[in-house]
Design an enzyme around this catalytic site. Structure first.
Site, PDB file in Angstrom:
ATOM      1  N   LYS A 180       0.857  -1.188   0.000  1.00 47.40           N
ATOM      2  CA  LYS A 180       0.000   0.000   0.000  1.00 47.40           C
ATOM      3  C   LYS A 180       0.889   1.232   0.000  1.00 47.40           C
ATOM      4  O   LYS A 180       1.548   1.542   0.991  1.00 47.40           O
ATOM      5  CB  LYS A 180      -0.929   0.054   1.209  1.00 47.40           C
ATOM      6  CG  LYS A 180      -2.014   1.113   0.989  1.00 47.40           C
ATOM      7  CD  LYS A 180      -2.546   1.745   2.254  1.00 47.40           C
ATOM      8  CE  LYS A 180      -1.704   2.862   2.767  1.00 47.40           C
ATOM      9  NZ  LYS A 180      -1.672   4.075   1.928  1.00 47.40           N
ATOM     10  N   GLU A 255      10.531   1.251   9.974  1.00 47.74           N
ATOM     11  CA  GLU A 255      11.449   2.391   9.785  1.00 47.74           C
ATOM     12  C   GLU A 255      10.652   3.624  10.154  1.00 47.74           C
ATOM     13  O   GLU A 255       9.799   4.067   9.385  1.00 47.74           O
ATOM     14  CB  GLU A 255      11.875   2.504   8.308  1.00 47.74           C
ATOM     15  CG  GLU A 255      12.715   1.367   7.807  1.00 47.74           C
ATOM     16  CD  GLU A 255      14.141   1.409   8.305  1.00 47.74           C
ATOM     17  OE1 GLU A 255      14.496   2.356   9.048  1.00 47.74           O
ATOM     18  OE2 GLU A 255      14.888   0.487   7.966  1.00 47.74           O
ATOM     19  N   CYS A 289      13.641  11.017   6.862  1.00 47.97           N
ATOM     20  CA  CYS A 289      13.702  10.625   8.267  1.00 47.97           C
ATOM     21  C   CYS A 289      15.130  10.664   8.796  1.00 47.97           C
ATOM     22  O   CYS A 289      15.340  10.537   9.997  1.00 47.97           O
ATOM     23  CB  CYS A 289      13.054   9.269   8.484  1.00 47.97           C
ATOM     24  SG  CYS A 289      13.640   8.055   7.331  1.00 47.97           S
TER      25      CYS A 289
HETATM   26  P1  ADP Z   1       3.633  10.527   7.184  1.00 49.21           P
HETATM   27  O1  ADP Z   1       3.531  11.469   8.346  1.00 49.21           O
HETATM   28  O2  ADP Z   1       4.996  10.366   6.633  1.00 49.21           O
HETATM   29  O3  ADP Z   1       2.569  10.673   6.146  1.00 49.21           O
HETATM   30  P2  ADP Z   1       2.291   8.185   8.128  1.00 49.21           P
HETATM   31  O4  ADP Z   1       2.817   7.229   9.133  1.00 49.21           O
HETATM   32  O5  ADP Z   1       1.049   8.926   8.427  1.00 49.21           O
HETATM   33  O6  ADP Z   1       3.518   9.121   7.845  1.00 49.21           O
HETATM   34  O7  ADP Z   1       2.094   7.467   6.731  1.00 49.21           O
HETATM   35  C1  ADP Z   1       2.962   6.502   6.204  1.00 49.21           C
HETATM   36  C2  ADP Z   1       2.148   5.447   5.499  1.00 49.21           C
HETATM   37  O8  ADP Z   1       1.271   4.841   6.441  1.00 49.21           O
HETATM   38  C3  ADP Z   1       1.258   5.969   4.378  1.00 49.21           C
HETATM   39  O9  ADP Z   1       1.210   4.993   3.340  1.00 49.21           O
HETATM   40  C4  ADP Z   1      -0.073   6.106   5.068  1.00 49.21           C
HETATM   41  O10 ADP Z   1      -1.140   6.026   4.141  1.00 49.21           O
HETATM   42  C5  ADP Z   1      -0.058   4.883   5.952  1.00 49.21           C
HETATM   43  N1  ADP Z   1      -0.988   4.949   7.083  1.00 49.21           N
HETATM   44  C6  ADP Z   1      -1.411   6.027   7.777  1.00 49.21           C
HETATM   45  N2  ADP Z   1      -2.299   5.686   8.718  1.00 49.21           N
HETATM   46  C7  ADP Z   1      -2.436   4.342   8.655  1.00 49.21           C
HETATM   47  C8  ADP Z   1      -3.204   3.367   9.380  1.00 49.21           C
HETATM   48  N3  ADP Z   1      -3.994   3.709  10.374  1.00 49.21           N
HETATM   49  N4  ADP Z   1      -3.103   2.068   9.001  1.00 49.21           N
HETATM   50  C9  ADP Z   1      -2.292   1.717   7.989  1.00 49.21           C
HETATM   51  N5  ADP Z   1      -1.541   2.574   7.290  1.00 49.21           N
HETATM   52  C10 ADP Z   1      -1.602   3.872   7.609  1.00 49.21           C
END
Ligand code: ADP
Length: 482
Positions: A180, A255, A289
């Protein structure tokens, strides 16, 4: 969108070798962060489509796992070659959806492809062991086997490399994958899927599901067919996903966030330190990061370093990443801009001063001036939290032990940097920093041959290098009685 090969621009998800829409027909808009223009849409998929992709990956697993490492390597090598042959188009797609300057995007494509090439070769070297038996009639053998179906969730800051760093070792080891990608940057991921298919990666071995992060994420972590999750993103979401994986005791590689200290000692080569700070802090507009987050400069060189860094930062050119001569693109979105502003305001209220930048850029939108703050106190938010933007806060220090303590005073432990020439100090400080990666007299540390990863709340596991493939393998011990 003007690409040499327009078929690399895919607006559908990729499941079992087929391009598909969401069952609901719903879509997510993807916009260019440089000008807010709509680039296209991708399917907004949920749990059902994710389950289909996982089942496809499970079906594809036996045949893929049964190939020899050399057979898999031949296919992966073609994927690498296709990425390099299409470097210009892939870079352009990336700049459009992510914002980074085209030269940086091209660099990322080469970097991303290098993981496919490297792990295709590493797959041939998954050696086991024979262990001298504990009894005369026993023979002990250790083999390593692919974990099975894996899931990957990746962020928007490196739309290609964060994918290949996971897919390369997974596929080389004989695992299959459901990915994803971040909803901000799905087109880079989908172009990689198109090239994977052209390379001859069998249907179901590599699947890309776009859609609702929580719905797709819940299925990826909740479905027992998935044996491992590899995630790159924020510590907050990483913690949540790890909890979700606890139900089945899935393997996890994480990571997560960093809060990299960048220390300049009195004996440093200041010009090199400035060059390193510029690369480490302002690359990708500060959105990596491993970006320097806190710059600690020793008293004796503080003013000279600040002046030199200011001169270098004032040469940066902001603009649309596709334009010639641009060194710094926009931030990904308004939230990212707000965080930079918040960190500046907080530091100013505690006594810091701006020596350059400090304001939204005249280009408007998500563009923010590269900024340097001096006299930043240890109580500033930026000392504890990752800014993820073009803000360089300079802290002053006197004593080596004190700066090491400050550098380590964080929940994070991904990357740290320092500049010094005294050999004893180099070893002393290098060993004392509680980080997974330490850059010494360099601001650039990532490559496919070295282990990338953090300690403490920055994560679990390593990506790249001979260690990276271990994250996709299970150890099996066979005890043979004679
Ligand atoms: P950033 O602040 O770098 O956007 P996130 O951790 O929010 O970092 O996002 C990194 C990845 O995790 C993206 O692909 C985002 O769509 C996904 N993501 C965010 N929330 C969730 C969740 N609750 N479950 C699974 N994946 C998530």
């Amino acid at each position: 969108m003007q690409l040499n090969d327009p078929t690399l621009f895919r607006q559908q998800a990729f499941i079992q070798g087929k391009w598909c829409d969401a069952e609901s027909k719903k879509t997510i808009d993807v916009t260019n962060p440089a000008n807010a223009q709509l680039l296209g849409t991708v399917p907004k998929m949920g749990a059902n489509e994710t389950r289909t992709a996982i089942e496809a990956a499970n079906q594809a697993l036996p045949a893929w796992r049964a190939l020899t490492a050399k057979e898999r390597a031949t296919i992966l090598r073609r994927w690498f070659d296709l990425m390099m042959a299409n470097q210009d188009d892939l870079a352009k797609l990336m700049t459009l959806e992510q914002g980074k300057p085209l030269a940086e995007a091209k660099g990322e494509i080469a970097y991303a492809a290098s993981f496919i090439e490297w792990f295709a070769e590493e797959g041939k070297r998954i050696y086991g062991d024979t262990i001298p038996g504990h009894q005369a009639d026993k023979r002990l053998i250790v083999i390593k086997q692919p974990i099975g179906v894996t899931a990957a969730i990746t962020p928007w800051n490196f739309p290609a490399a964060m994918i290949t760093r996971k897919a390369g070792p997974a596929l080389a080891a004989g695992c299959t994958m459901v990915l994803k990608p971040a909803s901000q940057t799905p087109f880079s991921a989908l172009a990689l899927a198109e090239l994977a298919q052209r390379a001859g990666i069998p249907d179901g071995v590599f699947n890309v599901v776009t859609g609702s992060a929580s719905e797709v994420g819940n299925e990826l972590t909740g479905n027992p067919l998935v044996r491992k999750l590899s995630f790159t993103g924020s510590t907050e979401i990483g913690r949540q996903l790890m909890q979700q994986c606890a139900k089945d005791i899935k393997k996890v590689s994480l990571e997560l966030g960093g809060n990299a200290p960048f220390i300049v000692f009195d004996d440093a080569d200041l010009d090199k330190a400035v060059e390193g700070a510029l690369a480490s802090k302002f690359r990708n507009a500060g959105q990596t990061c491993v970006c320097a987050n806190r710059l600690y400069v020793q008293d004796g060189v503080y003013d000279a370093f600040a002046k030199k860094l200011q001169a270098a930062v004032e040469k940066l050119t902001l603009g649309d990443g596709l334009a010639q001569g641009v060194t710094t693109g926009p931030l990904i979105d308004e939230k990212a801009v707000a965080k930079v502003k918040e960190h500046i305001e907080d530091a100013l209220s505690k006594g810091a001063r701006i020596i350059t930048g400090g304001q939204p850029h005249e280009l408007g939108g998500n563009f923010f001036q590269p900024t340097i703050l001096v006299d930043v106190p240890a109580s500033a938010k930026v000392a504890k939290e990752e800014t993820f933007g073009p803000l360089a806060p300079l802290f002053r220090f006197k004593d080596e032990a004190d700066v090491v303590a400050q550098a380590n005073d964080t929940e994070f432990g991904l990357a740290a940097y320092f500049y010094a020439r005294d050999l004893s100090r180099v070893f002393r400080v290098g060993e004392a920093l509680e980080y997974g990666i330490v850059g010494i007299n360099t601001g650039i540390i990532s490559n496919e041959v070295a282990p990338f990863g953090g300690i403490k709340a920055s994560g679990l596991g390593r990506e790249g290098s001979k260690y990276g493939i271990e994250d996709y393998l299970e150890i099996k011990y066979m005890c043979i009685g004679l």
